[in-house]
Design a protein around this motif. Structure first.
Motif: not given
Length: 661
Positions: A65-70
Motif C-alpha cells: 500500500s506504500d513504501l513502508g509496507t515494502a
C-alpha cells in the motif's frame, strides 16, 4: 536571498558554507533479505556493495500500500505500523530511530524537520522502479547528509529516469476491502538528450474494518471508525544531458505536490473507541540536480525548496472554546555538492550539505529556525587483498527561537573507517568491517509541538560497529547469495517518541544510554529453467536494544519500547510464462509498549501471510496488461504493532495494470 517566511543574507550563507567545508581539514589536523543483484568487477576488486535491493517486479508482486509496507521485507528494518493504510509508518534500523536513516528519491534527500522522520505511509509504491538499502561501500555519489547517517534508503522512480523508448505509459487501478480505491498514471517522453515526465496518483480508503481485542476475559469484535483518507499526488519532472569532449553533463528538475486529508481513529480504548479528530497535510517540493562526469572526476550537486503544512483539528477537545486547532508550516531551503577524484588506486572525496528550516504556527511557540551543515572528507585506497576507506564528517546544528534569549548550537566531528577484502584473498566471498558514529538533533515536533514539545532534549548520538560476510554463487540457472552481519551500537541521549491519545499526541523523552547488539542473516535463491522462474528470499534478524542509563532504574537492561528482539521475513514467487504466484510472510516478535518490560506492557508476537495470483499478457511488443488478485492477512489473525492501534483482518484486492513502451 528571500523566500516567504525565510530570510537569509548571502554573507551568512557563504560563512556557513565555508565553515562546513573547511572545518574537517582543521579537525583532521588536530587529532535485510539482502540481494546482490550485481557484482561490478573493477581491476581485481569485486564490488559486493552492502545493499538490499527490491526490484520493480518484486514490488509489483508484493502489492504494497506504500513504501513502508515494502520496506518491512528488508532485514534489519522494523516498520512501526500505526494502523495500516492511512496510519503512520516510521522506520527503525538495528535499534536506531528513523532519523538515523536517510531517504533519497532520485538523488534527492527527503527530510521532514517538522517531525524529524519520514512517514513512509505517504510514499506511493507504483511509481518505484527500485529500492536499495545502503550501509557502507557504495559506489554512488550520495548527498553528504545521507552518508553521515547509519544507512540510506535509495529509491529510483519512473519519473526521473531517462527512458529507452520515445514514449512510455504506466497506469494502475486497484480495488480493495474496506473502501480501498487507488489509481495512478505516469507518462514520459524521451528524446536523444532529454526527457519530460508527469504523473498523478489518487488513493481513497474508508477503513471501516472489524477488529477483535481482548478486554479482561472477553474477546469482543468492534468496527474501526473515523478512519477515512483521501490522498492526491502530482509530479512533473524533466532532464537534459549533453557531452562536451570527454565531459558529460546531466541536469534534472522535479516539481511535486502532495495533499492528504485523513481522519484519526486514534488508540482503541474500552467504551471510548470513537474520535472525531482529523489531520490535513500538504507538501510541495521543487528541486534541481546537476551531474558532471569526466575521465577521473565526478561532481554531483543539488538545490531544493520544500514547503510543508499540517493542520490538526479535534472538535471534542475539552477547553474553553470547545475544540483544538493547531496549524504548522515548515519551509526549508537546502543544497549541497559531492566531488570525487580518482588517481591510481586512490579515491578522494569532498562534499558539503546545507539546509535552513523555519517553523511558523498559530500557537505561541516563537519562530524556531535551524541551520544544519554536514561537511565531509573521504579517502579510499584499493590494495591487492584489501581496500579501505576513512571519512571525516563535521555535523553542525544551530537553533534560534525568539522565545529564548540564547542560541543553541551543536558541533560534532565524526570519523568513519571501513575495510573490505578483495576477490584475490578469497574467491566469491568478502569479509568486511566498519565503524561509524553519527548525531541527530531533536526535531521541531520533539521540541515545540502542542502537547508534545520538550525543549530540553539533547541531540541523540549513535556509534555503530558492523562486521560481516558476503558470498555469492551461480551455476546453470541457479544463483544463491548470502549475507551475515554482527552489529554493536551505542546510543547516548536516545530520543524516544511514544504515541498516547492518537497519531498527533505523543510523549517525547531522552533515554540516557542504550546498548544495541545483534545479528542477521539474509538468503536469496533463484532458479530458472526454460519458462519457469522461482525465487525464495529469507531473512532473520536478532537485536537486543536495552536501556543502560541507570543501574538503579526499574528499566535497567530492559528492551526499549516497541523494539522486537526477533523479526523475520520471507518472499516466495513462482512463475510459468505469464502466470505467477507470490507469497509474503512477516514475523514480528514480542515487544513491550513501555520501557519497563513487565507483563502488563507485553505485546504478543505475530506472523502475517499475504498471497496473490496474477497473469501478465503481452500484446505485440509494446503493450503489457497484468491482472492480479490477492488476500492479505491470509490467516485472519488479530494483531497490532503498537498497542491499541489495531490492524485489519483478512482483506482482499484486485489490481489491473497497463504498460506501453
Amino acid at each position: 536571498m528571500s523566500f516567504k517566511g525565510i530570510h537569509i543574507s548571502l554573507d551568512k550563507l557563504f560563512i556557513m558554507f565555508l565553515y562546513g567545508v573547511c572545518m574537517p581539514f582543521f579537525a583532521f589536523g588536530q587529532s535485510d533479505t539482502t540481494v546482490f543483484e550485481e557484482i561490478t568487477i573493477k581491476g581485481h576488486h569485486p564490488r559486493f556493495e552492502q545493499q538490499t535491493i527490491l526490484k520493480q517486479q518484486d514490488i509489483q508482486k508484493l502489492v504494497p500500500s506504500d513504501l513502508g509496507t515494502a520496506l518491512q521485507y528488508i532485514n534489519g528494518i522494523s516498520i512501526k505500523n500505526y494502523g495500516d493504510i492511512g496510519g503512520l509508518k516510521t522506520l527503525s534500523y538495528r535499534g536506531l530511530g528513523g532519523e538515523h536513516t536517510q531517504l533519497i528519491i532520485d538523488g534527492e534527500p527527503i527530510s521532514d524537520p517538522q517531525s524529524g522522520q519520514i512517514n513512509y505511509a505517504t510514499i506511493p509504491p507504483n511509481n518505484i522502479e527500485e529500492i536499495k538499502l545502503y550501509e557502507q561501500n557504495n559506489s554512488e555519489l550520495l548527498p553528504v547528509s545521507a552518508l553521515v547517517k547509519s544507512n540510506v534508503v535509495l529509491v529510483k522512480t519512473f519519473d526521473q529516469q531517462f527512458g529507452t523508448h520515445p514514449f512510455a505509459l504506466r497506469t494502475n487501478f486497484l480495488l480493495g476491502s474496506f473502501g480501498q480505491k487507488e489509481a495512478d498514471i505516469r507518462l514520459k517522453n524521451t528524446g536523444k538528450n532529454y526527457f519530460i515526465s508527469t504523473s498523478g496518483a489518487y488513493k481513497a480508503y474508508k477503513g471501516d474494518y472489524t477488529y477483535r481485542l481482548p478486554f479482561g476475559n472477553q474477546d469482543t469484535s468492534y468496527r474501526r471508525q473515523n478512519n477515512e483518507l483521501t490522498d492526491f499526488h502530482i509530479n512533473l519532472g524533466g532532464g537534459y544531458k549533453w557531452r562536451k569532449q570527454e565531459n558529460k553533463h546531466v541536469l534534472t528538475t522535479n516539481l511535486s505536490t502532495h495533499t492528504i486529508q485523513q481522519e484519526l481513529p486514534g488508540a482503541v480504548i474500552l467504551y471510548n473507541n470513537l474520535t472525531q479528530a482529523t489531520m490535513s497535510t500538504q507538501s510541495s517540493l521543487a528541486s534541481l540536480h546537476y551531474n558532471w562526469y569526466s575521465k577521473n572526476s565526478t561532481l554531483k550537486g543539488f538545490a531544493q525548496y520544500a514547503h510543508r503544512y499540517l493542520r490538526y483539528y479535534d472538535p471534542n477537545f475539552l477547553n474553553s472554546v470547545g475544540f483544538l486547532e493547531n496549524k504548522y508550516t515548515t519551509q526549508s531551503v537546502s543544497g549541497g555538492f559531492h566531488y570525487q577524484y580518482h588517481w591510481k588506486d586512490f579515491y578522494f572525496n569532498i562534499g558539503d550539505d546545507f539546509s535552513y528550516d523555519i517553523l511558523t504556527s498559530n500557537r505561541d511557540i516563537g519562530s524556531p529556525s535551524r541551520y544544519t551543515n554536514t561537511a565531509m572528507l573521504r579517502v579510499k585506497y584499493e590494495m591487492k587483498y584489501f581496500f579501505a576507506e576513512a571519512n571525516g564528517f563535521l555535523q553542525s546544528f544551530i537553533d534560534n527561537n525568539t522565545l529564548f534569549s540564547h542560541q543553541k548550537s551543536y558541533h560534532k566531528f565524526n570519523p568513519t573507517i571501513a575495510i573490505y577484502t578483495s576477490e584475490q584473498l578469497v574467491k566469491k566471498i568478502q569479509f568486511y568491517a566498519w565503524f561509524k558514529p553519527s548525531s541527530r538533533a531533536p526535531s521541531f515536533t520533539d521540541l515545540y509541538y502542542s502537547q508534545i514539545g520538550n525543549k530540553d532534549l539533547d541531540p541523540e548520538e549513535a556509534t555503530q560497529f558492523n562486521a560481516g560476510i558476503n558470498s555469492g554463487f551461480t551455476q546453470k540457472g541457479f544463483s544463491l547469495t548470502i549475507q551475515t552481519n554482527f552489529f554493536k551500537n551505542w546510543v547516548r541521549n536516545k530520543i524516544l517518541a511514544l504515541p498516547t491519545k492518537n497519531l498527533f499526541i505523543w510523549s517525547i523523552q531522552n533515554v540516557g544510554k542504550v546498548d544495541v547488539i545483534g545479528g542477521d542473516i539474509n538468503l536469496n535463491l533463484k532458479y530458472e529453467y526454460k519458462n519457469w522462474r522461482t525465487s525464495l528470499q529469507l531473512g532473520f534478524n536478532y537485536q537486543q536494544v536495552e536501556d543502560i542509563s541507570d543501574k538503579n532504574s526499574p528499566t535497567y537492561r530492559h528492551q526499549i519500547a516497541y523494539t522486537p528482539k526477533i523479526t523475520g521475513n520471507t518472499l516466495f514467487s513462482i512463475s510459468f510464462k505469464g502466470i505467477f504466484l507470490s507469497y509474503a510472510g512477516l514475523y514480528i516478535g514480542e515487544r513491550y509498549s513501555l520501557n519497563e518490560n513487565i507483563p502488563s506492557n507485553h505485546l504478543d508476537a505475530y506472523f502475517t501471510s499475504d498471497l496473490s495470483l496474477g497473469y501478465q499478457l503481452k500484446l505485440a511488443e509494446k503493450h503489457t496488461i497484468e491482472l492480479q488478485a490477492g488476500i492479505k492477512n491470509l490467516t485472519d489473525i488479530p494483531y497490532n504493532y503498537i498497542r491499541y492501534f489495531v490492524m485489519p483482518g483478512r482483506n482482499y484486492f484486485i489490481k489491473l495494470s497497463y504498460a506501453f513502451n
